[in-house]
Design an enzyme around this catalytic site. Sequence first.
Site, short mmCIF file in Angstrom:
data_model
loop_
_atom_site.label_atom_id
_atom_site.label_comp_id
_atom_site.label_asym_id
_atom_site.label_seq_id
_atom_site.Cartn_x
_atom_site.Cartn_y
_atom_site.Cartn_z
N ARG B 122 1.04 -1.24 -0.09
CA ARG B 122 -0.05 0.02 -0.08
C ARG B 122 0.76 1.20 0.20
NH1 ARG B 122 -5.94 -1.09 2.84
NH2 ARG B 122 -6.52 -1.79 0.75
N GLN B 127 -0.84 2.36 -5.72
CA GLN B 127 -2.31 2.62 -5.59
C GLN B 127 -3.16 2.18 -6.75
OE1 GLN B 127 -3.10 6.55 -4.34
NE2 GLN B 127 -2.70 6.17 -2.22
N ASP B 130 -4.08 -1.50 -6.84
CA ASP B 130 -4.62 -1.91 -5.58
C ASP B 130 -6.15 -2.71 -5.82
OD1 ASP B 130 -5.52 -2.56 -2.89
OD2 ASP B 130 -4.83 -0.36 -2.09
N SER B 133 -8.64 -2.20 -2.88
CA SER B 133 -9.26 -0.82 -2.79
C SER B 133 -10.25 -0.80 -3.89
CB SER B 133 -8.30 0.20 -3.05
OG SER B 133 -7.70 0.46 -1.48
N TYR B 230 -2.96 3.16 12.07
CA TYR B 230 -3.51 2.01 12.57
C TYR B 230 -2.98 1.48 13.96
CZ TYR B 230 -5.16 0.82 7.63
OH TYR B 230 -5.58 0.65 6.43
#
Lengths: 381, 381
Positions: B122, B127, B130, B133, B230
């Site tokens: 990531r 991106q 991905d 996502s 996170y």
Amino acid sequence: MKIAVLRERVEGESRVAATPETVAKLIGLGAEVSVETGAGDLSRISDAQFQDAGASIGASAPTTLKGADIVLCVRRPAASGLAGVNKGALLIGALDPYGNEKDVAALAGAGVAAVSMEFMPRITRAQVMDILSSQANLAGYQAVIEAAAVFDRAMPMMMTAAGTVRPAKAFVMGAGVAGLQAIATAKRLGAVVSATDVRPAAKEQVESLGGKFIAVEDDEFKQAETAGGYAKQMSAEYQAKQAELTAQHIAKQDIVITTALIPGRPAPRLITREMVESMAAGSVIVDLAAERGGNVELTQPGRIVDHNGVKIIGFTNVQGRIPTTASQLYARNLLAFIETLIDKKEKKLAINWDDELVKATVLTRDGAVVHPNFQAAAAPE
Amino acid sequence: MKIAVLRERVEGESRVAATPETVAKLIGLGAEVSVETGAGDLSRISDAQFQDAGASIGASAPTTLKGADIVLCVRRPAASGLAGVNKGALLIGALDPYGNEKDVAALAGAGVAAVSMEFMPRITRAQVMDILSSQANLAGYQAVIEAAAVFDRAMPMMMTAAGTVRPAKAFVMGAGVAGLQAIATAKRLGAVVSATDVRPAAKEQVESLGGKFIAVEDDEFKQAETAGGYAKQMSAEYQAKQAELTAQHIAKQDIVITTALIPGRPAPRLITREMVESMAAGSVIVDLAAERGGNVELTQPGRIVDHNGVKIIGFTNVQGRIPTTASQLYARNLLAFIETLIDKKEKKLAINWDDELVKATVLTRDGAVVHPNFQAAAAPE
């Protein structure tokens, strides 16, 4: 004064003609309310909720109806199912009399005063009783939801790391109550929305919701637009040009929603087989006129047809697919009308048979069909 | 350099790993592209459209695969189905290796270099590759559409002549990519939206979309919120308070969408049977983690469960229910990765096995399982 609320018998009818909210208000007006067991089940209203609002629960239709002065329904019940009501009792609902003249005559024969809520005059004080508007509004919303559910793409434009997804193109035919709510809902979901209507005056309403109005905007159109309202019939030449423009437009749409209904007449044909075949596979058409034969040549009432990958949704009673909301508004429409029939001091029925609301909606009385639109039909029986 | 695109074999998989758009670009990069007949059918892409983009159509999997240097897929094909590809060919897709270690070992045995796109780092440059996502975003959108389709009320507040209809209350659990798109879509449809996440830092994102963040906002929360990301594991005491708040909140919701997935692990249990039973009949839960066992105790993968009138939608592969859009983005993700594997001057494969994107995603190479997460599992075989 006893008011009875029937469980609906027509296949696929999920609505109910009263809710705990309206039951409580009817009781406040002096009524005793009896609801047939299970009447609210499909609208998520339990017998217990009706009881909490003050209603008694009838174990069967005859028990519920016994001694009733007013019977509330969504669809027209069979006259044979009304035994036990008081003489001259009012039957109030969406009685759908056109094409059902024999059933209307049977209601007369049963001695009830049948009130067809669809005939409520479109005047200011009756707006709150307008079942056509309240239900069409919900049908317009749900039409877009049904389209989105079977559409195999996302509706809104999406800007993602993997590039842009283009928004769906939605076209709404008919900018009445259902059409305007369909426009608003498709806009909410991010579609690029266009619409058309035979009334040039609808252009302003469509544009106020963010839709593009599709019309041949020649001199004739511009004159009719400013004249406004329902009045102007466009020339045959204009209609031909407009049909051509619409056909070309449909070929480029992802979603088309048709909403053209004329009370008591078959639905006008707006979309031919060729027009369906001009659309790309994966497109979706929702035909809100399916119950009246459909605006689309290929519509099959009650079904989703797949024609070369174009899905044509012909659900009847689309508002009945959100029964909780549909019943809520329908029940309020009926309550508002009943309020005009009751003497609030004496807490009893006091119907003014000369009230324009009553005169417009009463189909039968004292054993006869009395509504001017149906007397001719009833006479030869 | 031949690239093969397989028709998916897994039941219910409607997506395809390439589109005419990406085929044309792969050809521009010097590839010859072969697409198995019917591969795009469920995504509304015909063989003819692939041909127009320059692909040849393979009449069967073996014909399509023969001599391929790269094989594109959505779901992991059986190793036995890859006969005929060149030695060392890349197999690129959503290979779902966790819990499927034997199948991964079989791919090693077949001599292919299996690339699991789920493991794409990531980082900024990846991106656009991905798939988690791009697909989660669509699942979040479609979750709301599915909920609206079975919900028996309208979602938005409606101000009508017959009074107001209250908006639906929607609660989104997990504010990752899917959750944020679910929030945005439910807001579009006019719901009153709230959301929660184990990461206090998600509060700002939820609020930026117009959602209310549901959390016990004590000192511990406020510290974690500013710490961001996170990292922070909340205390057991905090988690208990938060669980209690969430349970109370769920009891008042019309629609709940759960989105909690942890790669390679069973889905965490967010909603118990009691919590479902605390909701009113007519409520809807969409469990986007159904494929991994579900966030809801009563979820049955692939089905809609009705528990005391609460519908629990456990569709697996929700993004696959809008396959045209899902394939479009998935194919672009794969194309972006493939671009990094090709020498654009020489127009041939030039894989840098030390590139972090390659190292992170390659499961098997030269007959062995090489990915660190799976070597231990593969060793005893």
